[in-house]
Design a protein around this motif. Sequence first.
Motif, PDB file in Angstrom:
ATOM      1  N   SER A  60      -1.881   5.346   4.562  1.00 55.25           N
ATOM      2  CA  SER A  60      -3.258   5.772   4.819  1.00 55.25           C
ATOM      3  C   SER A  60      -3.459   7.196   4.311  1.00 55.25           C
ATOM      4  O   SER A  60      -2.514   7.918   4.000  1.00 55.25           O
ATOM      5  CB  SER A  60      -3.544   5.713   6.319  1.00 55.25           C
ATOM      6  OG  SER A  60      -2.767   6.701   6.996  1.00 55.25           O
ATOM      7  N   ASP A  61      -4.711   7.607   4.256  1.00 58.08           N
ATOM      8  CA  ASP A  61      -5.011   8.980   3.840  1.00 58.08           C
ATOM      9  C   ASP A  61      -4.339   9.978   4.771  1.00 58.08           C
ATOM     10  O   ASP A  61      -3.822  11.013   4.325  1.00 58.08           O
ATOM     11  CB  ASP A  61      -6.520   9.209   3.826  1.00 58.08           C
ATOM     12  CG  ASP A  61      -7.226   8.403   2.739  1.00 58.08           C
ATOM     13  OD1 ASP A  61      -6.533   7.941   1.798  1.00 58.08           O
ATOM     14  OD2 ASP A  61      -8.461   8.232   2.831  1.00 58.08           O
ATOM     15  N   ARG A 119       0.844  -1.178   0.000  1.00 58.06           N
ATOM     16  CA  ARG A 119       0.000   0.000   0.000  1.00 58.06           C
ATOM     17  C   ARG A 119       0.885   1.236   0.000  1.00 58.06           C
ATOM     18  O   ARG A 119       2.089   1.154   0.211  1.00 58.06           O
ATOM     19  CB  ARG A 119      -0.924   0.022   1.213  1.00 58.06           C
ATOM     20  CG  ARG A 119      -0.193   0.242   2.519  1.00 58.06           C
ATOM     21  CD  ARG A 119      -1.153   0.519   3.656  1.00 58.06           C
ATOM     22  NE  ARG A 119      -0.426   1.001   4.813  1.00 58.06           N
ATOM     23  CZ  ARG A 119      -0.999   1.538   5.874  1.00 58.06           C
ATOM     24  NH1 ARG A 119      -2.278   1.674   5.926  1.00 58.06           N
ATOM     25  NH2 ARG A 119      -0.287   1.945   6.899  1.00 58.06           N
TER      26      ARG A 119
END
Length: 205
Positions: free
Chosen positions: A8-9, A5
């Motif tokens: 996170s935002d 990934r």
Amino acid sequence: MPGIRNGSDGERELQQRYGTEERAERFYNDQVRDRLNDHMIEFIRRMDMAFIATADKHGECDSSFRAGKPGFLHVIDDRTLAYPEYRGNGVLASLGNLLENPHIGILMIDFVRDLIGLHINGTARIVDDTLMRRCVPDLPPDERGRIPERWVVVDVEEAYIHCRKHIPHLVPAQRESRQWGTDNVRAKGGDYFHSKEESRALVDS
């Protein structure tokens, strides 16, 4: 294999705000994996303690400590590990959180030899000991006086290094014995923080 990934935002927003995007991207690409490599597996198998992070469905967090003989964190395969849950104070805080919210974070730190840490994030499920032993034949044997009631099985989503620069070097102290599975109040630490004493004082006042 690249990391699974790109953060996170919240991570991305703060990286942009503080100008750390390039540095963060290097870390994601170089260090974050979606499975355990051979070096991580060897590290896990020699660890005798871990710190566990969970949160309930509202996001209320809890951190806890788990320990055992090296190998108590059992690697099932490169995407799955498990650790035992024993009879405790009956609160079941970590397991209760996992029942509501399966996300889990595990941090293992080698304070003694290599002064390095390993983060594992993933999703967890609770499995009874009897079923685990039927499905995973190479689980470590029960220790005398310490029989797992159930296991937390973790599906690995992220695994990455915790750098050594602030990890203290500790020397283990010899202990004559560890009273695994005891209900002896004194052996468990008693009322070390005087909470019970304060509660009784409030009731009596």
